[in-house]
Design an enzyme around this catalytic site. Sequence first.
Site, short mmCIF file in Angstrom:
data_model
loop_
_atom_site.label_atom_id
_atom_site.label_comp_id
_atom_site.label_asym_id
_atom_site.label_seq_id
_atom_site.Cartn_x
_atom_site.Cartn_y
_atom_site.Cartn_z
N GLY A 16 42.08 26.12 14.46
CA GLY A 16 42.46 27.22 13.72
C GLY A 16 41.21 28.12 13.29
N SER A 42 40.70 21.12 11.98
CA SER A 42 39.98 20.10 11.16
C SER A 42 38.77 20.75 10.60
CB SER A 42 39.37 19.18 12.29
OG SER A 42 38.50 18.49 11.94
N GLU A 52 32.41 38.69 15.87
CA GLU A 52 32.70 39.63 15.06
C GLU A 52 32.88 40.92 15.32
OE1 GLU A 52 29.93 38.38 11.90
OE2 GLU A 52 31.30 36.70 11.44
N LYS A 81 33.86 50.72 14.48
CA LYS A 81 32.96 50.81 15.74
C LYS A 81 33.60 51.74 16.88
CE LYS A 81 32.01 47.55 19.46
NZ LYS A 81 32.01 46.11 20.01
N VAL A 188 42.55 15.52 15.52
CA VAL A 188 43.13 15.22 16.60
C VAL A 188 42.53 14.11 17.60
CG1 VAL A 188 44.37 15.70 19.03
CG2 VAL A 188 44.67 17.16 16.91
N LEU A 336 38.55 30.20 23.10
CA LEU A 336 37.38 29.62 24.08
C LEU A 336 37.89 28.36 25.01
CD1 LEU A 336 34.90 29.54 21.17
CD2 LEU A 336 34.99 31.15 23.03
N GLU A 345 30.45 42.94 25.74
CA GLU A 345 31.28 44.02 25.55
C GLU A 345 32.32 43.64 24.70
OE1 GLU A 345 31.49 47.16 26.34
OE2 GLU A 345 29.83 47.25 28.16
N THR A 347 34.54 41.08 24.25
CA THR A 347 35.57 41.14 25.10
C THR A 347 36.65 39.90 24.82
OG1 THR A 347 34.32 40.30 26.88
CG2 THR A 347 35.59 42.52 27.08
#
Length: 506
Positions: A16, A42, A52, A81, A188, A336, A345, A347
């Site tokens: 989450g 969790s 950010e 930005k 989990v 991730l 940059e 991304t």
Amino acid sequence: MSDAPRPIRQVVIVGGGTAGWMSAAALANALGPAAIITLVESDQIGTIGVGEATIPPIRMFNQSLGIDENTFVRETFGTFKLGIQFVDWRRKGEAYFHPFGQYGADFDAVPLHQYWLHARQNGDKSDIADHCMAWVAASMGKFDQPIPDRRRVQSTFDYAYHFDATAYAAFLRRYAEARGVKRVEGKVNHVAVKGESGFIESVHLEDGQTIKGEFFVDCSGFRGLLIEQALRTGYEDWSHWLPANSAVAAPCEAPEDPIPYTRATAREAGWQWRIPLQHRIGNGYVFCNDYISDDDATETLMANLPGKATAEPRILRFTTGRRRKFWNANCVAIGLAAGFMEPLESTSIHLIQSGITRLLALFPDTSCDQGAQDEFNRITMLEYERIRDFLILHYCATERDDAPLWNYVRTMPIPDSLRYKIDQFRSYGRIVASDFELFQNPSWLAVYLGQGVDPERCTPLAAARASAVRSTEKLAGLRQVIREAANVMPTHQQYIDRFCSARSPV
Ligand code: FAD
């Protein structure tokens, strides 16, 4: 008969953070009541809590969800930005800007930068950045909406957002829950995989709950709970090209009005980000711990904060690279869990967005057909590699020789794909694009020139046409029009106060 493919009705998202809630919001919006979407997260583990700064396509993501921009910016303490300023990257004491949008407005079939190169060859001293609406506005601390009329310079820039990562996840959670996503709190501790198919069947939580699914989205962060720990997909390590493996992050008070851009300042063993929000500034030092200790990196960061720190510094670790497959069996990794490239940059959130868009375009039935998997993996891999090369350019083209990290990256072997592009630019200023290139020509141009990849000459066509199209006068005219247009824009702070201040009542 019972195994015949049918529509997927149960989707389980594990995680989450930004990836989990972006996925939940987009899937709920697209699938509607056709599927039950459950998100497990969790509180005990928490989220990474950074991430950010964004790039312009995020606006399309918000628009596709029907999110009102002013509400979104207000509720996420957001700012606008116009690009990224790189300080000390080529040499100490020099800076350049990667703008969102284009340089000037093309007045001929020959690209504008070619005429700028021609003028420079003939003694003109103007900076390429002065032909760029995004930079001129950003340097004056101005912001306004681009206008749609493509004949005017006010249409030539684009923008993205900075936002508070925790507030963003909370914002999307409200959106997703309002559209039926069920959130389950819990950790989990087991993932059940069906032997012969290799498909995930269910995830099991510490408190004894079992959550079954037909399709799983792994948004569990670096640990890759499903894609790696359960399915053993493998990881391709790119640290030899992008050696940063750590970051120390610390927010601080904002002593002044927010600047409308991200700043990335090169340091001894990496670089420092500065992300201005409405209520604070996000800061961090991305570094390679072969070249500096955690303590020294922390000391450098804390000594270079633009305001008073508002939290203790936090160390984060990562390995740059990507999963060998992003979609494996009935599991897609987003965020991730899929891979990581340093935020130079901005991304990562974009890769979440493009992963979700691709998943929706290829959304399977219960067979999770191999064709959909292959296509998802093929395009995602290309997208990662293009971004990787763009990031490497910032390092390999440095002229810095004052610290071991910079000596390493300046002399390391680079991917052939990037070598080819650099050689093309260095000879005649040609910008060569590959398929699935996220960053378009103006972005490459900004970084080539900013890092000192200087073309030896302009193209023969630019040289031949320059006087006929009066390119030098046109460039001077553009600079003036851009300056005048930026002058009359509101300041960034005035724009926020007027439309989307987090302080004003909704
Ligand atoms: P996380 O935020 O780590 O979320 C993982 C989720 O999985 C959490 O909810 C956690 O509770 C849950 N989870 C994990 N294990 C379990 C379990 N066993 N049971 C239940 N739940 C579990 N990106 C940008 O675009 N711009 C930036 O400026 C930027 N800056 C960055 C700076 C740094 C130093 C780093 C490291 C990353 C940065 N990123 C940036 C990347 C960005 O932070 C991530 O892409 C984004 O936050 C998404 O993270 P995530 O949701 O994949 O993972």
